[in-house]
Design an enzyme around this catalytic site. Structure first.
Site, short mmCIF file in Angstrom:
data_model
loop_
_atom_site.label_atom_id
_atom_site.label_comp_id
_atom_site.label_asym_id
_atom_site.label_seq_id
_atom_site.Cartn_x
_atom_site.Cartn_y
_atom_site.Cartn_z
N TRP A 1 33.04 39.19 -14.84
CA TRP A 1 32.19 38.26 -15.00
C TRP A 1 32.32 37.20 -13.69
O TRP A 1 31.32 36.92 -13.04
CB TRP A 1 32.15 37.71 -16.14
N ASP B 1 31.88 40.89 -28.64
CA ASP B 1 32.20 39.77 -27.24
C ASP B 1 33.44 40.04 -26.57
O ASP B 1 34.55 39.97 -27.09
CB ASP B 1 32.23 38.45 -27.68
N HIS C 1 28.39 37.38 -26.98
CA HIS C 1 29.11 36.49 -26.50
C HIS C 1 28.38 35.23 -27.06
O HIS C 1 29.00 34.18 -27.51
CB HIS C 1 29.29 36.53 -24.94
N ASP D 1 32.56 29.23 -25.73
CA ASP D 1 32.55 29.39 -24.36
C ASP D 1 33.34 28.17 -23.78
O ASP D 1 34.26 27.56 -24.39
CB ASP D 1 31.56 29.50 -23.74
N TRP D 2 32.91 27.75 -22.63
CA TRP D 2 33.55 26.65 -22.06
C TRP D 2 33.36 25.16 -22.87
O TRP D 2 34.16 24.18 -22.66
CB TRP D 2 32.99 26.12 -20.82
#
Length: 302
Positions: free
Chosen positions: A159, A245, A275, A118-119
């Protein structure tokens, strides 16, 4: 800066999380990190994303330490046991990148294997592009390094809209919604623990709006520069993506095509995972990362 610090009692008796806290000061902010395993062993630096914290890696860390690796997991500023800025405008993409640079320098981390989700990838891959000498290997898991030159997915836009409009931003529920396995109430509570009320959520609320979605966004040009490094990256690069995901689907194949170090590596799609792949398959991921490090060993500085 207006700073909040989550009370320590919020982190007592969290399900499955038994790591001693470590802290380092970064430009006046206290950052928390997990640091497990032999101090002179090869380092696996694991970066979390939105809206999680080092708790996400609780099943991976033991697998790495059993393989005699040093597992380090910082909580990004605004998350976990790290300090939280009250004002959303004080968070920026560049702020998070600079913080991880300072964290690496503060601990003098070298020959690092990055695991980024993710980030964690948006930040970590930028850092790799800017400090490639500090990294020996990269593992990308359900992440990407966007430049805004391609339109974002519909799943991401949905999202982003939700993250800004929902009156009740509950990290535990968000994690549960992004997993394929059942997430218990106690685990959901652990993801909520860093955020006693809305004041603590500025960093989590800010993150979705910082993703480059257009070619002139603030992070776009620095990410293009990082991609120039990644397109020449010949050190080992592994992708471990989930099969379920919608946010990052297909990014693993892009990495495999465009990063030279991905050639010949044992890339894997993790079955029945969403995810938050660490929550769905943490032990499996830890074992795969350990095997990847051991299979691509380099002399380590002691």
């Amino acid at each position: 800066m207006d700073i909040l610090r989550t009370p320590d009692e919020r982190f007592l008796n969290l399900a499955g999380y038994f790591f001693a806290p470590h802290y380092v000061e970064l430009d006046g902010l206290r950052a928390h990190y997990v640091d497990e395993g032999p101090p002179n062993a090869p380092v696996v630096l694991m970066l979390h994303g939105e809206p999680t914290w080092s708790y996400l890696y609780r099943a991976m860390v033991p697998e790495l330490t059993r393989a005699n690796l040093r597992a380090i997991v910082p909580d990004l500023i605004g998350f976990g046991r790290s300090d939280k800025l009250v004002r959303r405008e004080e968070y920026s993409y560049e702020f998070h990148v600079a913080t991880i640079h300072r964290f690496i320098d503060a601990l003098d981390l070298r020959d690092v294997t990055l695991f980024a989700q993710d980030w964690g990838g948006l930040i970590g891959l930028r850092v790799v592009g800017e400090r490639p000498d500090r990294f020996a290997r990269v593992v990308a898991a359900n992440t990407f390094l966007p430049t805004g030159d391609r339109p974002p997915t519909d799943a991401f836009l949905r999202w982003r809209d939700y993250s800004q409009s929902t009156p009740a931003f509950r990290p535990g529920r968000i994690v549960r919604g992004g997993c394929q396995r059942l997430v218990s109430e106690s685990v959901m509570a652990a993801y909520d623990a860093p955020f006693p009320d809305e004041r603590y959520l500025a960093g989590a609320r800010a993150f979705p709006m910082l993703v480059p979605v257009g070619p002139d966004d603030p992070g776009s040009e620095p990410n293009r520069a990082a991609w120039e490094v990644l397109r020449l990256w010949e050190k080992p690069f592994l992708t471990l993506f989930a099969d379920s995901d919608p946010i990052t689907a297909g990014a693993d194949r892009y990495f495999q095509r465009h990063v030279p170090g991905a050639l010949g590596q044992p890339h894997k799609t993790i079955a029945a995972a969403g995810h938050f792949i660490q929550e769905d398959a943490g032990s499996e991921l830890g074992a795969l990362v350990a095997a990847f490090v051991q299979g691509n060993a380099t002399p380590h500085r002691t």
